[in-house]
Design a protein around this motif. Structure first.
Motif, PDB file in Angstrom:
ATOM      1  N   LYS A  10     -12.312   3.476  -2.048  1.00 29.68           N
ATOM      2  CA  LYS A  10     -12.202   2.379  -3.207  1.00 29.68           C
ATOM      3  C   LYS A  10     -13.283   2.833  -4.195  1.00 29.68           C
ATOM      4  CE  LYS A  10     -12.793  -2.726  -3.660  1.00 29.68           C
ATOM      5  NZ  LYS A  10     -13.096  -3.810  -2.784  1.00 29.68           N
ATOM      6  N   ALA A  11     -14.392   3.206  -4.025  1.00 36.48           N
ATOM      7  CA  ALA A  11     -15.555   3.407  -4.965  1.00 36.48           C
ATOM      8  C   ALA A  11     -15.167   4.585  -5.907  1.00 36.48           C
ATOM      9  CB  ALA A  11     -16.690   3.626  -4.300  1.00 36.48           C
ATOM     10  N   LEU A  12     -14.732   5.721  -5.072  1.00 34.68           N
ATOM     11  CA  LEU A  12     -14.534   7.108  -5.894  1.00 34.68           C
ATOM     12  C   LEU A  12     -13.219   7.317  -6.536  1.00 34.68           C
ATOM     13  CD1 LEU A  12     -16.492   9.503  -3.371  1.00 34.68           C
ATOM     14  CD2 LEU A  12     -17.501   8.301  -5.636  1.00 34.68           C
ATOM     15  N   LEU A  13     -12.234   6.619  -5.844  1.00 32.31           N
ATOM     16  CA  LEU A  13     -10.682   6.907  -6.249  1.00 32.31           C
ATOM     17  C   LEU A  13     -10.323   5.671  -6.709  1.00 32.31           C
ATOM     18  CD1 LEU A  13      -9.635   9.155  -3.161  1.00 32.31           C
ATOM     19  CD2 LEU A  13     -10.407   9.782  -5.265  1.00 32.31           C
ATOM     20  N   GLY A  14     -10.997   4.439  -6.789  1.00 31.88           N
ATOM     21  CA  GLY A  14     -10.456   3.165  -7.069  1.00 31.88           C
ATOM     22  C   GLY A  14      -9.051   2.733  -6.389  1.00 31.88           C
ATOM     23  N   TRP A  15      -8.974   2.841  -5.260  1.00 37.81           N
ATOM     24  CA  TRP A  15      -8.062   2.378  -4.308  1.00 37.81           C
ATOM     25  C   TRP A  15      -8.214   1.031  -4.176  1.00 37.81           C
ATOM     26  CZ3 TRP A  15      -6.819   6.157   0.381  1.00 37.81           C
ATOM     27  CH2 TRP A  15      -6.604   7.374  -0.077  1.00 37.81           C
ATOM     28  N   PRO A  16      -6.969   0.132  -4.115  1.00 42.82           N
ATOM     29  CA  PRO A  16      -7.058  -1.279  -3.905  1.00 42.82           C
ATOM     30  C   PRO A  16      -7.503  -1.706  -2.483  1.00 42.82           C
ATOM     31  CG  PRO A  16      -5.000  -0.606  -3.881  1.00 42.82           C
ATOM     32  CD  PRO A  16      -5.734   0.815  -4.310  1.00 42.82           C
ATOM     33  N   ASP A  17      -8.215  -2.808  -2.109  1.00 40.28           N
ATOM     34  CA  ASP A  17      -8.638  -3.165  -0.803  1.00 40.28           C
ATOM     35  C   ASP A  17      -7.454  -3.210   0.115  1.00 40.28           C
ATOM     36  OD1 ASP A  17      -9.191  -5.818   1.096  1.00 40.28           O
ATOM     37  OD2 ASP A  17     -10.839  -4.474   0.679  1.00 40.28           O
ATOM     38  N   MET A  64       0.768  -1.196  -0.144  1.00 41.54           N
ATOM     39  CA  MET A  64      -0.168  -0.066  -0.038  1.00 41.54           C
ATOM     40  C   MET A  64       0.889   1.209  -0.022  1.00 41.54           C
ATOM     41  SD  MET A  64      -2.851  -0.951   2.804  1.00 41.54           S
ATOM     42  CE  MET A  64      -3.768   0.584   2.746  1.00 41.54           C
ATOM     43  N   GLU A  65       0.320   2.272  -0.730  1.00 40.78           N
ATOM     44  CA  GLU A  65       1.225   3.293  -0.492  1.00 40.78           C
ATOM     45  C   GLU A  65       0.934   4.312   0.592  1.00 40.78           C
ATOM     46  OE1 GLU A  65      -0.106   6.114  -3.736  1.00 40.78           O
ATOM     47  OE2 GLU A  65       0.138   4.568  -5.449  1.00 40.78           O
ATOM     48  N   THR A  66       1.706   4.969   1.023  1.00 47.02           N
ATOM     49  CA  THR A  66       1.827   5.776   2.431  1.00 47.02           C
ATOM     50  C   THR A  66       0.608   6.395   2.465  1.00 47.02           C
ATOM     51  OG1 THR A  66       4.053   5.871   2.492  1.00 47.02           O
ATOM     52  CG2 THR A  66       2.995   7.263   3.865  1.00 47.02           C
ATOM     53  N   LEU A  67       0.000   7.366   1.365  1.00 55.25           N
ATOM     54  CA  LEU A  67      -1.057   8.203   1.550  1.00 55.25           C
ATOM     55  C   LEU A  67      -2.335   7.132   1.922  1.00 55.25           C
ATOM     56  CD1 LEU A  67      -2.279  10.855   0.864  1.00 55.25           C
ATOM     57  CD2 LEU A  67      -2.836  10.322  -1.218  1.00 55.25           C
ATOM     58  N   HIS A  68      -2.411   6.027   1.264  1.00 56.02           N
ATOM     59  CA  HIS A  68      -3.424   5.348   1.336  1.00 56.02           C
ATOM     60  C   HIS A  68      -3.547   4.795   3.107  1.00 56.02           C
ATOM     61  CE1 HIS A  68      -3.750   3.922  -3.137  1.00 56.02           C
ATOM     62  NE2 HIS A  68      -3.690   5.290  -2.839  1.00 56.02           N
ATOM     63  N   ILE A  69      -2.390   4.313   3.441  1.00 55.76           N
ATOM     64  CA  ILE A  69      -2.339   3.956   4.767  1.00 55.76           C
ATOM     65  C   ILE A  69      -2.569   4.998   5.735  1.00 55.76           C
ATOM     66  CG2 ILE A  69      -0.649   3.274   6.669  1.00 55.76           C
ATOM     67  CD1 ILE A  69       1.188   1.725   4.322  1.00 55.76           C
ATOM     68  N   VAL A  70      -2.256   6.187   5.477  1.00 58.05           N
ATOM     69  CA  VAL A  70      -2.230   7.291   6.438  1.00 58.05           C
ATOM     70  C   VAL A  70      -3.825   7.763   6.591  1.00 58.05           C
ATOM     71  CG1 VAL A  70      -2.101   9.728   6.698  1.00 58.05           C
ATOM     72  CG2 VAL A  70      -0.127   8.425   6.303  1.00 58.05           C
ATOM     73  N   LEU A  71      -4.622   7.729   5.184  1.00 59.66           N
ATOM     74  CA  LEU A  71      -5.938   8.140   5.304  1.00 59.66           C
ATOM     75  C   LEU A  71      -7.058   7.026   5.700  1.00 59.66           C
ATOM     76  CD1 LEU A  71      -6.340  10.219   1.888  1.00 59.66           C
ATOM     77  CD2 LEU A  71      -5.976  11.095   4.194  1.00 59.66           C
ATOM     78  N   LEU A  72      -6.678   5.877   5.350  1.00 59.29           N
ATOM     79  CA  LEU A  72      -7.416   4.544   5.601  1.00 59.29           C
ATOM     80  C   LEU A  72      -7.362   4.559   7.048  1.00 59.29           C
ATOM     81  CD1 LEU A  72      -6.816   2.132   2.953  1.00 59.29           C
ATOM     82  CD2 LEU A  72      -9.104   3.535   3.358  1.00 59.29           C
ATOM     83  N   ALA A  73      -6.231   4.486   7.927  1.00 60.30           N
ATOM     84  CA  ALA A  73      -6.076   4.708   9.200  1.00 60.30           C
ATOM     85  C   ALA A  73      -6.720   5.799   9.971  1.00 60.30           C
ATOM     86  CB  ALA A  73      -4.621   4.530   9.581  1.00 60.30           C
ATOM     87  N   LEU A  74      -6.780   6.575   9.529  1.00 61.86           N
ATOM     88  CA  LEU A  74      -7.557   7.888  10.103  1.00 61.86           C
ATOM     89  C   LEU A  74      -8.855   7.698   9.989  1.00 61.86           C
ATOM     90  CD1 LEU A  74      -5.277  10.936   9.217  1.00 61.86           C
ATOM     91  CD2 LEU A  74      -5.453  10.004  11.411  1.00 61.86           C
ATOM     92  N   ILE A  75      -9.305   7.474   9.037  1.00 64.52           N
ATOM     93  CA  ILE A  75     -10.756   6.923   8.586  1.00 64.52           C
ATOM     94  C   ILE A  75     -11.430   6.058   9.764  1.00 64.52           C
ATOM     95  CG2 ILE A  75     -12.423   6.126   7.077  1.00 64.52           C
ATOM     96  CD1 ILE A  75     -11.051   7.265   4.848  1.00 64.52           C
TER      97      ILE A  75
END
Length: 266
Positions: free
Chosen positions: A31-38, A1-12
């Motif tokens: 995932k739905a709007l930005l196409g991020w991986p699971d 996972m990219e660092t940005l994904h980790i930070v935002l998902l953890a904060l969410i």
């Protein structure tokens, strides 16, 4: 996972785990709007550990007193206290979600984890939260809680297995409808989260061991730390301001979120 994904998902995860606004609905949006991986099972376990640590630290004094008095009553036949009684009631309130989770987890994962379901439950249970806050008597405290009330709140918690319901939202709703104050409704909801998050995290960890997924430890530690820190801050301020704010801001927010999710679903 990219660092940005980790930070935002953890904060969410950390912010929405304990607010009555549905963490699953928020985690679906990137995932739905930005196409991020699971984010994967290992990351789920990590953020569960983080949020569990946060709520245990925040309520450490109450949890220690309950654990101590419950253990003394069970092992040494010490007299029952308010803390040991509350511990028994928390165990009772946890049973419905634990049993339903074991029985229906596969069905829920296969058929209910959809954008449409999350949108509808976000809206429906958001309205229910607002109605409960409006109609609830808000006079009972945890000293007044009975086994029947604890069981009813526990049955409500089992509904949170349906994605989008919000565990804290549905338990606070049930407690408000039973006449408890906002503060004690939230307090009991957060105390109930300890065994539930522990069971859920343990179950996911067992799945992780069985699947033998590789563990990117730095990513997981970062996710756990961010989820735990944000959850602790969130619980602190929620408990500080819940009587002043009421539930209306969260109801309005849920209606907006549910509407966005409906647009995404269609």
């Amino acid at each position: 996972m990219e660092t940005l994904h980790i930070v935002l998902l953890a904060l969410i995860q950390g912010i929405t785990e304990f607010l009555p606004i549905s963490s699953s609905g928020h985690l679906l949006l990137p995932k739905a709007l930005l196409g991020w991986p699971d984010q994967g099972l290992a990351f789920d376990v990590a953020v569960h550990v983080g949020t569990l640590t946060a709520v245990v630290l925040y309520f450490r004094s109450s949890l220690w007193q309950m654990a101590r008095d419950w253990s003394l009553q069970l092992v040494a036949r010490a007299p029952a206290t308010e803390d040991s009684r509350l511990a028994w009631l928390l165990i009772l309130a946890t049973l419905p979600a634990a049993v339903c989770g074991l029985l229906f987890d596969a069905v829920i994962e296969a058929h209910l984890r959809t954008t449409l379901v999350i949108a509808l439950t976000t809206l429906i249970f958001g309205v229910a939260l607002g109605w409960a806050d409006w109609r609830g008597g808000r006079v009972r405290t945890l000293a007044d809680i009975t086994w029947k009330a604890a069981l009813l709140i526990g049955l409500a918690q089992a509904l949170a297995l349906i994605p989008g319901t919000s565990r804290s939202g549905i338990t606070i709703t049930a407690a408000l409808l039973l006449g408890f104050t906002r503060t004690d409704s939230a307090r009991f909801s957060f105390l109930m989260s300890v065994p539930v998050i522990a069971l859920s995290g343990g179950y996911k960890a067992l799945q992780l061991v069985v699947q033998q997924e590789p563990a990117p430890w730095l990513e997981l530690l970062l996710g756990a730390a961010l989820a735990g820190g944000s959850a602790f801050v969130c619980v602190h301020y929620f408990m500080q301001y819940i009587n002043r704010l009421g539930m209306l801001p969260f109801v309005v927010y849920r209606l907006l979120l549910g509407s966005v999710l409906l647009l995404v679903a269609f």
